[in-house]
Design a protein around this motif. Structure first.
Motif, PDB file in Angstrom:
ATOM      1  N   ASP A  23      54.437 -87.163 -23.490  1.00 13.48           N
ATOM      2  CA  ASP A  23      53.490 -86.433 -24.341  1.00 13.48           C
ATOM      3  C   ASP A  23      53.827 -84.945 -24.434  1.00 13.48           C
ATOM      4  OD1 ASP A  23      52.104 -88.761 -24.763  1.00 13.48           O
ATOM      5  OD2 ASP A  23      50.398 -88.247 -23.471  1.00 13.48           O
ATOM      6  N   LEU A  24      54.396 -84.390 -23.347  1.00 15.11           N
ATOM      7  CA  LEU A  24      54.656 -82.951 -23.290  1.00 15.11           C
ATOM      8  C   LEU A  24      56.148 -82.630 -23.374  1.00 15.11           C
ATOM      9  CD1 LEU A  24      52.033 -81.877 -20.581  1.00 15.11           C
ATOM     10  CD2 LEU A  24      51.816 -81.837 -23.084  1.00 15.11           C
ATOM     11  N   ARG A  25      56.888 -83.473 -24.080  1.00 19.40           N
ATOM     12  CA  ARG A  25      58.314 -83.208 -24.287  1.00 19.40           C
ATOM     13  C   ARG A  25      58.468 -81.888 -25.060  1.00 19.40           C
ATOM     14  NH1 ARG A  25      62.597 -86.534 -23.676  1.00 19.40           N
ATOM     15  NH2 ARG A  25      61.261 -88.374 -23.448  1.00 19.40           N
ATOM     16  N   HIS A  26      59.233 -80.967 -24.482  1.00 24.82           N
ATOM     17  CA  HIS A  26      59.314 -79.613 -25.045  1.00 24.82           C
ATOM     18  C   HIS A  26      60.635 -78.995 -24.619  1.00 24.82           C
ATOM     19  CE1 HIS A  26      58.285 -75.273 -25.434  1.00 24.82           C
ATOM     20  NE2 HIS A  26      57.440 -75.670 -26.367  1.00 24.82           N
ATOM     21  N   GLU A  27      61.168 -78.085 -25.431  1.00 22.86           N
ATOM     22  CA  GLU A  27      62.461 -77.475 -25.126  1.00 22.86           C
ATOM     23  C   GLU A  27      62.457 -76.683 -23.827  1.00 22.86           C
ATOM     24  OE1 GLU A  27      63.557 -74.758 -28.184  1.00 22.86           O
ATOM     25  OE2 GLU A  27      61.687 -73.600 -28.058  1.00 22.86           O
ATOM     26  N   ASN A  28      61.271 -76.271 -23.368  1.00 22.64           N
ATOM     27  CA  ASN A  28      61.189 -75.472 -22.143  1.00 22.64           C
ATOM     28  C   ASN A  28      60.885 -76.302 -20.901  1.00 22.64           C
ATOM     29  OD1 ASN A  28      61.610 -73.302 -23.829  1.00 22.64           O
ATOM     30  ND2 ASN A  28      59.478 -72.650 -23.861  1.00 22.64           N
ATOM     31  N   VAL A  29      60.896 -77.634 -21.047  1.00 19.11           N
ATOM     32  CA  VAL A  29      60.618 -78.540 -19.917  1.00 19.11           C
ATOM     33  C   VAL A  29      61.857 -79.377 -19.637  1.00 19.11           C
ATOM     34  CG1 VAL A  29      59.153 -80.428 -19.078  1.00 19.11           C
ATOM     35  CG2 VAL A  29      58.194 -78.673 -20.568  1.00 19.11           C
ATOM     36  N   ILE A  30      62.148 -79.632 -18.366  1.00 20.29           N
ATOM     37  CA  ILE A  30      63.276 -80.507 -18.043  1.00 20.29           C
ATOM     38  C   ILE A  30      63.113 -81.825 -18.788  1.00 20.29           C
ATOM     39  CG2 ILE A  30      63.840 -79.481 -15.807  1.00 20.29           C
ATOM     40  CD1 ILE A  30      62.308 -81.772 -14.480  1.00 20.29           C
ATOM     41  N   ASN A  31      64.204 -82.335 -19.317  1.00 20.11           N
ATOM     42  CA  ASN A  31      64.148 -83.492 -20.214  1.00 20.11           C
ATOM     43  C   ASN A  31      64.091 -84.815 -19.454  1.00 20.11           C
ATOM     44  OD1 ASN A  31      64.284 -84.723 -22.874  1.00 20.11           O
ATOM     45  ND2 ASN A  31      66.326 -85.402 -22.257  1.00 20.11           N
ATOM     46  N   PHE A  32      63.002 -85.567 -19.672  1.00 23.91           N
ATOM     47  CA  PHE A  32      62.861 -86.897 -19.079  1.00 23.91           C
ATOM     48  C   PHE A  32      63.748 -87.870 -19.845  1.00 23.91           C
ATOM     49  CE2 PHE A  32      60.527 -91.007 -19.426  1.00 23.91           C
ATOM     50  CZ  PHE A  32      60.799 -91.468 -18.144  1.00 23.91           C
ATOM     51  N   VAL A  33      64.577 -88.623 -19.103  1.00 21.99           N
ATOM     52  CA  VAL A  33      65.537 -89.542 -19.715  1.00 21.99           C
ATOM     53  C   VAL A  33      65.028 -90.979 -19.712  1.00 21.99           C
ATOM     54  CG1 VAL A  33      67.889 -90.457 -19.613  1.00 21.99           C
ATOM     55  CG2 VAL A  33      67.465 -88.056 -19.063  1.00 21.99           C
ATOM     56  N   GLU A  34      64.684 -91.486 -18.518  1.00 21.55           N
ATOM     57  CA  GLU A  34      64.257 -92.880 -18.442  1.00 21.55           C
ATOM     58  C   GLU A  34      63.587 -93.177 -17.103  1.00 21.55           C
ATOM     59  OE1 GLU A  34      67.422 -95.755 -18.228  1.00 21.55           O
ATOM     60  OE2 GLU A  34      68.747 -94.395 -17.129  1.00 21.55           O
ATOM     61  N   LYS A  35      62.903 -94.325 -17.091  1.00 18.19           N
ATOM     62  CA  LYS A  35      62.334 -94.846 -15.848  1.00 18.19           C
ATOM     63  C   LYS A  35      63.165 -96.044 -15.413  1.00 18.19           C
ATOM     64  CE  LYS A  35      58.649 -97.586 -15.740  1.00 18.19           C
ATOM     65  NZ  LYS A  35      57.270 -98.091 -15.758  1.00 18.19           N
ATOM     66  N   ILE A  36      63.503 -96.099 -14.136  1.00 13.22           N
ATOM     67  CA  ILE A  36      64.289 -97.210 -13.588  1.00 13.22           C
ATOM     68  C   ILE A  36      63.402 -98.020 -12.646  1.00 13.22           C
ATOM     69  CG2 ILE A  36      66.260 -97.855 -12.152  1.00 13.22           C
ATOM     70  CD1 ILE A  36      67.658 -95.318 -13.063  1.00 13.22           C
ATOM     71  N   ASN A  37      63.327 -99.310 -12.882  1.00  9.32           N
ATOM     72  CA  ASN A  37      62.574-100.208 -12.008  1.00  9.32           C
ATOM     73  C   ASN A  37      63.507-100.844 -10.977  1.00  9.32           C
ATOM     74  OD1 ASN A  37      59.820-100.274 -13.292  1.00  9.32           O
ATOM     75  ND2 ASN A  37      61.032-100.917 -15.050  1.00  9.32           N
ATOM     76  N   THR A  38      63.060-100.880  -9.721  1.00 12.38           N
ATOM     77  CA  THR A  38      63.826-101.534  -8.660  1.00 12.38           C
ATOM     78  C   THR A  38      62.891-102.481  -7.899  1.00 12.38           C
ATOM     79  OG1 THR A  38      63.357-100.028  -6.807  1.00 12.38           O
ATOM     80  CG2 THR A  38      65.028 -99.320  -8.402  1.00 12.38           C
TER      81      THR A  38
END
Length: 233
Positions: A23-38
């Motif tokens: 929801d808060l994806r922004h150029e000034n925030v570290i970029n979330f890539v993916e969630k990994i399930n284990t």
């Protein structure tokens, strides 16, 4: 290693964080890539940002935050005021975006700030506990966040946690970035008198006397910064 909760609570918190970062994806925030399930839980993957955390508490046993040349906070405070004001604008822009998205920053402090000293770039991290508005303090005096950053309402069960709260948080952060941190005297302040008065207003214990939004706080901050530059030029 020092976590005292349950594995399921940790998993639930991370799953909640995924929504926040999306929801808060922004150029000034570290970029979330993916969630990994284990089989043992989940992991969140982010793009690497080559920055140093301004509150690197895991290194305090190695050096003093305020005096050691390897301390990111020590190095940041020795940047020019102009560079720090640019960095502060990045933080203001992000919190303004958070407000626009109908979110409120929770557990936001200098440990959420990364600074790349090679390229003079600022990024935000650790926004896992940000919440959708409206929300309240549902924990009491142990509400999320370091004591040095918490507003009066963040100690009060049932009190609103909103943009006015974030105004207070941002102002405390400003005292840490260009002021005397816990010493909020003007003598320790590196900016103009106008900026100092804005930050003092933003940290008033009475909610109704603070700026009522990050947008208004940032608008006044930009105006005062501009006026100061015009006078010096």
């Amino acid at each position: 290693m020092e976590y005292e909760g349950t594995t399921q609570t940790a998993i639930d918190n991370l799953n909640q964080a995924v929504t926040v970062y999306q929801d808060l994806r922004h150029e000034n925030v570290i970029n979330f890539v993916e969630k990994i399930n284990t089989e043992d839980g989940i992991a969140l993957v982010f793009d690497w940002f080559d920055g140093k955390c301004l509150f690197a508490h895991w290194t305090f046993d190695k050096w003093n935050r305020y005096t050691h040349p390897n301390s990111p906070y020590y190095k940041y405070r020795r940047l020019s005021l102009e560079k720090r004001l640019k960095s502060i604008n990045t933080i203001f822009q992000f919190l303004s975006f958070v407000e626009q998205q109908n979110y409120v920053a929770v557990d936001f402090y200098d440990g959420s700030i990364l600074y790349d000293f090679n390229n003079d770039r600022t990024q935000i991290c650790d926004i896992d506990f940000f919440r959708k508005k409206p929300t309240v303090n549902d924990i009491g005096e142990n509400f999320w966040g370091p004591k040095r950053f918490k507003s009066p309402e963040e100690y009060t069960l049932g009190a609103p946690i909103d943009s006015i709260t974030n105004v207070y948080t941002m102002a405390v952060l400003l005292f840490g970035l260009i002021g005397g941190e816990a010493d909020r005297s003007f003598e320790k302040w590196e900016g103009s008198k106008e900026l100092y008065e804005l930050v003092c207003k933003a940290t008033l214990p009475e909610r109704e006397l603070r700026f009522q939004s990050i947008k208004n706080f940032y608008k006044e901050w930009e105006l005062s910064t501009k006026n100061c530059k015009n006078r010096t030029n």
